[in-house]
Design a protein around this motif. Structure first.
Motif, short mmCIF file in Angstrom:
data_model
loop_
_atom_site.label_atom_id
_atom_site.label_comp_id
_atom_site.label_asym_id
_atom_site.label_seq_id
_atom_site.Cartn_x
_atom_site.Cartn_y
_atom_site.Cartn_z
N VAL A 285 40.87 47.28 34.79
CA VAL A 285 40.95 46.17 35.76
C VAL A 285 41.86 45.09 35.20
CG1 VAL A 285 39.67 44.46 37.08
CG2 VAL A 285 38.61 46.67 36.55
N ASP A 286 42.83 44.65 36.01
CA ASP A 286 43.69 43.55 35.61
C ASP A 286 43.66 42.47 36.70
OD1 ASP A 286 45.22 44.56 37.69
OD2 ASP A 286 46.70 45.51 36.37
N GLU A 287 44.49 41.46 36.49
CA GLU A 287 44.46 40.33 37.42
C GLU A 287 44.87 40.74 38.83
OE1 GLU A 287 46.92 38.96 33.89
OE2 GLU A 287 45.81 40.77 34.39
N ARG A 288 45.74 41.70 38.95
CA ARG A 288 46.24 42.10 40.26
C ARG A 288 45.19 42.87 41.06
NH1 ARG A 288 50.22 42.86 36.55
NH2 ARG A 288 49.58 45.03 36.25
N SER A 289 44.54 43.82 40.38
CA SER A 289 43.54 44.65 41.09
C SER A 289 42.21 43.93 41.27
CB SER A 289 43.32 45.96 40.32
OG SER A 289 42.85 45.71 39.01
N ALA A 290 41.89 43.01 40.36
CA ALA A 290 40.59 42.33 40.42
C ALA A 290 40.38 41.60 41.74
CB ALA A 290 40.45 41.34 39.26
N LYS A 291 41.43 40.95 42.23
CA LYS A 291 41.32 40.18 43.46
C LYS A 291 40.89 41.06 44.63
CE LYS A 291 43.94 37.05 46.46
NZ LYS A 291 45.24 36.36 46.67
N GLU A 292 41.49 42.23 44.76
CA GLU A 292 41.15 43.13 45.86
C GLU A 292 39.78 43.76 45.67
OE1 GLU A 292 42.97 43.28 48.53
OE2 GLU A 292 44.36 41.86 47.58
N LEU A 293 39.42 44.04 44.43
CA LEU A 293 38.12 44.65 44.16
C LEU A 293 36.99 43.64 44.38
CD1 LEU A 293 39.11 46.68 40.98
CD2 LEU A 293 38.57 47.61 43.25
N ILE A 294 37.26 42.37 44.13
CA ILE A 294 36.27 41.32 44.42
C ILE A 294 36.05 41.23 45.93
CG2 ILE A 294 35.88 38.83 44.39
CD1 ILE A 294 37.25 38.80 41.63
N LYS A 295 37.11 41.30 46.69
CA LYS A 295 36.98 41.29 48.15
C LYS A 295 36.14 42.46 48.64
CE LYS A 295 41.40 39.03 49.23
NZ LYS A 295 42.74 39.23 49.86
N ALA A 296 36.23 43.58 47.94
CA ALA A 296 35.48 44.78 48.32
C ALA A 296 34.01 44.69 47.95
CB ALA A 296 36.10 46.01 47.68
N GLY A 297 33.65 43.71 47.08
CA GLY A 297 32.24 43.53 46.75
C GLY A 297 31.91 43.39 45.28
N ALA A 298 32.89 43.54 44.39
CA ALA A 298 32.62 43.39 42.96
C ALA A 298 32.39 41.92 42.63
CB ALA A 298 33.79 43.93 42.14
N ASP A 299 31.46 41.65 41.69
CA ASP A 299 31.24 40.26 41.28
C ASP A 299 31.15 40.09 39.76
OD1 ASP A 299 28.68 41.22 40.68
OD2 ASP A 299 27.84 40.54 42.57
N THR A 300 31.30 41.19 39.02
CA THR A 300 31.31 41.12 37.57
C THR A 300 32.46 42.00 37.06
OG1 THR A 300 28.89 40.93 37.63
CG2 THR A 300 29.90 41.32 35.48
#
Length: 336
Positions: A285-300
């Protein structure tokens, strides 16, 4: 007793006339045709009597339920209590689901672990991730163990920082390791259900050990890329945390060819577990992918090199959380 015939039907006595008349009270013309014996005056008296009885019944029911003011007060209290409970649950869920970055110390400078850890804590890290591997066929590599966890717990506490030690057990039969890592000071313990003979008992063991020590320890499971959601249905109520592995444990390889496939996996896990359970993502996970994965429901977010190898870890942590002031795409252009 006088009988009155109406097209083949027989109505006997006055009471039957009254009962049918009440049913036909809204159709005056039909009532007069069906009951010629009830003249205008008599009909008016009968239906007036019925209306009075109906009003009397309403008054009795109203008195039993209390006054209008009383009913309004009770209704307001119910609405107020329900609204307050709902807002409290929403606030609790919101607090619990704030995005947290858990830097993986496997990527820290082990020659100077103290300085590396202090640096990321000052940068805003709220958890520290420790991936434990025992060299078994489940996770081929051998990595950090309980002595490291105990060292982190002891020294981080001396820094007076509210930091959780986040332990992921990539070990065979995690039941045998629970007491060891609880005693070492782990605040979060997750494991792969495939590695346990009785995964539900492992989750219960974590909670029981925490209760014995009067501590709040989060328990959860690790979902490897090959773990189907249908296989862990019975474990769902016992999980505070669920880790979505985006790589194969101990190997670093991934079956997800695109970011969209990772997003789909995270979204399905979030929908399956609901809003209260923490959804942690781990693996590349990097800064670019984290944003989209957070939108999908990740919080940690578990991140290693991105945080520990950075000259400005605070900026990276903000970027991983999706906050303003993080690393921009211009600074780190997307690789082709």
């Amino acid at each position: 007793r006088k009988k009155t015939r109406m097209k083949g039907c027989v109505f006997v006595g006055h009471h039957q006339n009254v009962g049918v008349a009440a049913a036909l009270s809204s159709h005056s013309s039909l009532r007069r045709a069906a009951f010629p014996s009830l003249g205008g005056g008599k009909s008016s008296k009968v239906f007036s009597s019925l209306r009075r009885r109906r009003r009397s019944k309403d008054v009795v029911q109203s008195s039993q339920c209390g006054s209008h003011e009383g009913r309004d007060y009770v209704a307001k209290q119910i609405v107020s209590t329900t609204t307050h409970a709902s807002s409290s649950e929403e606030e609790a869920t919101k607090r619990r689901n704030q995005v947290i970055v858990s830097p993986s110390i496997a990527k820290a400078n082990l020659w100077d672990l103290k300085q590396s850890v202090e640096k990321v804590l000052e940068a805003g890290a709220e958890w520290l991730h420790v991936s434990v591997q025992d060299g078994s066929s489940y996770a081929p590599k051998i990595s950090l163990g309980s002595p490291v966890v105990k060292c982190l717990r002891t020294n981080v506490s001396l820094l007076e920082k509210n930091v959780k030690i986040d332990v992921k057990l990539n070990t065979r039969e995690p039941m045998d390791r629970i007491e060891e890592f609880v005693s070492a000071g782990a605040d979060v313990i997750t494991f792969a259900p495939e590695a346990a003979k009785q995964p539900m008992a492992v989750l219960q063991k974590i909670k029981h050990s925490a209760k014995e020590r009067e501590r709040d320890i989060l328990a959860g499971i690790v979902l490897n890329p090959s773990t189907g959601l249908y296989t862990i249905e019975e474990l769902r109520p016992y999980c505070d945390v669920v880790v979505v592995m985006l790589v194969n444990p101990g190997l670093g390889t991934t079956p997800y060819k695109t970011l969209d496939e990772k997003i789909k996996r995270v979204r399905s896990v979030r929908e399956y577990f609901g809003p209260a359970t923490r959804v942690q993502i781990d693996g590349g996970v990097d800064e670019r992918s984290a944003k989209e994965l957070i939108k999908a429901g990740a919080d940690t977010i578990v991140a290693g090199s991105a945080v520990f190898k950075s000259d400005d870890p605070a900026k990276v942590i903000r970027a991983l959380k999706g906050e303003e002031g993080g690393v921009s795409n211009k600074e780190h252009p997307r690789p082709r």
